[in-house]
Design a protein around this motif. Sequence first.
Motif, PDB file in Angstrom:
ATOM      1  N   ALA A  54       0.860  -1.176   0.000  1.00  0.00           N
ATOM      2  CA  ALA A  54       0.000   0.000   0.000  1.00  0.00           C
ATOM      3  C   ALA A  54       0.899   1.228   0.000  1.00  0.00           C
ATOM      4  N   ALA A  55       0.527   2.228  -0.789  1.00  0.00           N
ATOM      5  CA  ALA A  55       1.331   3.442  -0.887  1.00  0.00           C
ATOM      6  C   ALA A  55       0.416   4.618  -1.184  1.00  0.00           C
ATOM      7  N   CYS A  56       0.832   5.796  -0.763  1.00  0.00           N
ATOM      8  CA  CYS A  56       0.013   6.980  -1.037  1.00  0.00           C
ATOM      9  C   CYS A  56       0.850   8.237  -1.005  1.00  0.00           C
ATOM     10  N   ARG A  57       0.311   9.254  -1.660  1.00  0.00           N
ATOM     11  CA  ARG A  57       0.776  10.632  -1.548  1.00  0.00           C
ATOM     12  C   ARG A  57      -0.363  11.453  -0.962  1.00  0.00           C
ATOM     13  N   ALA A  58      -0.036  12.404  -0.093  1.00  0.00           N
ATOM     14  CA  ALA A  58      -1.063  13.269   0.466  1.00  0.00           C
ATOM     15  C   ALA A  58      -1.787  14.003  -0.659  1.00  0.00           C
ATOM     16  N   GLY A  59      -3.122  13.898  -0.657  1.00  0.00           N
ATOM     17  CA  GLY A  59      -3.938  14.569  -1.649  1.00  0.00           C
ATOM     18  C   GLY A  59      -4.126  13.804  -2.936  1.00  0.00           C
ATOM     19  N   ALA A  60      -3.521  12.609  -3.046  1.00  0.00           N
ATOM     20  CA  ALA A  60      -3.591  11.863  -4.310  1.00  0.00           C
ATOM     21  C   ALA A  60      -4.205  10.481  -4.161  1.00  0.00           C
ATOM     22  N   ARG A  88      -3.031   3.710  -3.056  1.00  0.00           N
ATOM     23  CA  ARG A  88      -2.938   2.566  -3.953  1.00  0.00           C
ATOM     24  C   ARG A  88      -2.688   1.309  -3.140  1.00  0.00           C
ATOM     25  N   LEU A  89      -3.460   0.286  -3.411  1.00  0.00           N
ATOM     26  CA  LEU A  89      -3.255  -1.033  -2.807  1.00  0.00           C
ATOM     27  C   LEU A  89      -2.965  -1.994  -3.939  1.00  0.00           C
ATOM     28  N   ASP A  90      -1.691  -2.421  -4.028  1.00  0.00           N
ATOM     29  CA  ASP A  90      -1.269  -3.276  -5.151  1.00  0.00           C
ATOM     30  C   ASP A  90      -1.685  -2.658  -6.487  1.00  0.00           C
ATOM     31  N   GLU A  91      -1.353  -1.376  -6.652  1.00  0.00           N
ATOM     32  CA  GLU A  91      -1.540  -0.615  -7.889  1.00  0.00           C
ATOM     33  C   GLU A  91      -2.991  -0.270  -8.202  1.00  0.00           C
ATOM     34  N   THR A  92      -3.918  -0.600  -7.312  1.00  0.00           N
ATOM     35  CA  THR A  92      -5.319  -0.258  -7.519  1.00  0.00           C
ATOM     36  C   THR A  92      -5.740   0.784  -6.491  1.00  0.00           C
ATOM     37  N   THR A  93      -6.370   1.854  -6.952  1.00  0.00           N
ATOM     38  CA  THR A  93      -6.857   2.869  -6.028  1.00  0.00           C
ATOM     39  C   THR A  93      -7.952   2.276  -5.153  1.00  0.00           C
ATOM     40  N   VAL A  94      -7.868   2.547  -3.843  1.00  0.00           N
ATOM     41  CA  VAL A  94      -8.795   1.936  -2.896  1.00  0.00           C
ATOM     42  C   VAL A  94      -9.470   3.020  -2.065  1.00  0.00           C
ATOM     43  N   ARG A  95     -10.755   2.803  -1.764  1.00  0.00           N
ATOM     44  CA  ARG A  95     -11.517   3.680  -0.890  1.00  0.00           C
ATOM     45  C   ARG A  95     -12.115   2.854   0.240  1.00  0.00           C
ATOM     46  N   THR A  96     -12.106   3.430   1.443  1.00  0.00           N
ATOM     47  CA  THR A  96     -12.667   2.717   2.594  1.00  0.00           C
ATOM     48  C   THR A  96     -14.076   3.192   2.922  1.00  0.00           C
ATOM     49  N   THR A  97     -14.527   4.234   2.261  1.00  0.00           N
ATOM     50  CA  THR A  97     -15.851   4.766   2.549  1.00  0.00           C
ATOM     51  C   THR A  97     -16.925   3.978   1.818  1.00  0.00           C
ATOM     52  N   GLY A  98     -18.163   4.128   2.253  1.00  0.00           N
ATOM     53  CA  GLY A  98     -19.299   3.432   1.660  1.00  0.00           C
ATOM     54  C   GLY A  98     -20.449   3.464   2.628  1.00  0.00           C
ATOM     55  N   LEU A 111      -2.252   6.402   4.939  1.00  0.00           N
ATOM     56  CA  LEU A 111      -2.901   5.513   3.969  1.00  0.00           C
ATOM     57  C   LEU A 111      -4.411   5.500   4.168  1.00  0.00           C
ATOM     58  N   VAL A 112      -4.854   5.369   5.418  1.00  0.00           N
ATOM     59  CA  VAL A 112      -6.288   5.320   5.690  1.00  0.00           C
ATOM     60  C   VAL A 112      -6.945   6.658   5.389  1.00  0.00           C
ATOM     61  N   ARG A 113      -6.300   7.745   5.773  1.00  0.00           N
ATOM     62  CA  ARG A 113      -6.866   9.064   5.489  1.00  0.00           C
ATOM     63  C   ARG A 113      -7.043   9.282   3.986  1.00  0.00           C
ATOM     64  N   GLU A 114      -6.027   8.922   3.224  1.00  0.00           N
ATOM     65  CA  GLU A 114      -6.092   9.133   1.782  1.00  0.00           C
ATOM     66  C   GLU A 114      -7.115   8.220   1.115  1.00  0.00           C
ATOM     67  N   ALA A 115      -7.519   7.163   1.806  1.00  0.00           N
ATOM     68  CA  ALA A 115      -8.562   6.276   1.273  1.00  0.00           C
ATOM     69  C   ALA A 115      -9.949   6.700   1.720  1.00  0.00           C
ATOM     70  N   GLY A 116     -10.041   7.767   2.519  1.00  0.00           N
ATOM     71  CA  GLY A 116     -11.342   8.267   2.962  1.00  0.00           C
ATOM     72  C   GLY A 116     -11.625   8.121   4.433  1.00  0.00           C
ATOM     73  N   GLY A 117     -10.705   7.502   5.182  1.00  0.00           N
ATOM     74  CA  GLY A 117     -10.909   7.298   6.603  1.00  0.00           C
ATOM     75  C   GLY A 117     -10.372   8.436   7.440  1.00  0.00           C
ATOM     76  N   VAL A 118     -10.368   8.246   8.753  1.00  0.00           N
ATOM     77  CA  VAL A 118      -9.889   9.262   9.682  1.00  0.00           C
ATOM     78  C   VAL A 118      -9.014   8.610  10.738  1.00  0.00           C
ATOM     79  N   ALA A 119      -8.074   9.403  11.267  1.00  0.00           N
ATOM     80  CA  ALA A 119      -7.196   8.972  12.363  1.00  0.00           C
ATOM     81  C   ALA A 119      -7.149  10.108  13.359  1.00  0.00           C
ATOM     82  N   ARG A 120      -7.755   9.888  14.512  1.00  0.00           N
ATOM     83  CA  ARG A 120      -7.881  10.953  15.502  1.00  0.00           C
ATOM     84  C   ARG A 120      -7.545  10.440  16.894  1.00  0.00           C
TER      85      ARG A 120
END
Length: 268
Positions: free
Chosen positions: A133-139, A142-152, A225-234
């Motif tokens: 899993a890899a990410c850039r802030a604001g971008a 990616r999980l194994d080259e596929t964009t992933v979202r945790t929201t729904g 990683l979680v934030r960029e996928a739509g989650g939160v860390a607080r």
Amino acid sequence: MADPLLDDVGALLREVAADVVVPMFRRLDDADISEKAPGEVVTVADRRAEELISAGLRRLRPGSVVVGEEAVAEDPDLLRHLRGTGDVWLVDPVDGTANFAAGRRPFALMTALLTDGEPVASWVYDPLDATMAACRAGAGTRLDETTVRTTGPVPEVGALRGVVNSRFLPPEIRRTVEAGGRRIGELLPGQHCAGREYLDMLTGAQQFVLFWHTLPWDHAPGTLLVREAGGVARRFDGTDYHPADDRGLLVASSPEIWDEVRAALLEG
């Protein structure tokens, strides 16, 4: 779209895992394992992997600072860089060392890049599953080259699955969390590997995880990683996580789930 930095650091972690970490898994002698603090082990694989990852990161960003878990064990003053300027790498060469040393899975290699004190990129790699899993802030993430979202759709609290790492919680908070846990659909046993917990959030295997101790190399990569996928860390009080802070962290797949879990576990 290709991202040279994400690709280059990902390739570095894969290389170090293949050359150093995985070949030593279940092949360690007693002499290869030592205790760096009471109850906290380190292996020759941790130290060698951190050396190689650190050298590779410095080549990618000349002039950058590396704050590695094993280096901090020798020189805690390195933590001052977390609120400094410029590029600072956080490195956990083998997250889940106790698992690794005992011949158990999971374990992971993790890195985050901070610029002027803020996380801007991160990587978590499970070499046994070959999951990156890899990410850039604001971008996005990616999980194994596929964009992933945790929201729904937001499940009812009784349908949620997640991990509560309660071992180090202060007694009063632990009692509140344990009582509130009865409202959660399924509380999963912790895996003793924060990197795997974050990967499991990205895959949807769980919707939240609660920690007390939050060493920066354990959590800066996964929280971004979680934030960029739509989650939160607080933090428990609702303030956003920062790597230089410690004590109390709730991470969830979405803001709505964070609110549900906090109400169930922390509000009594």
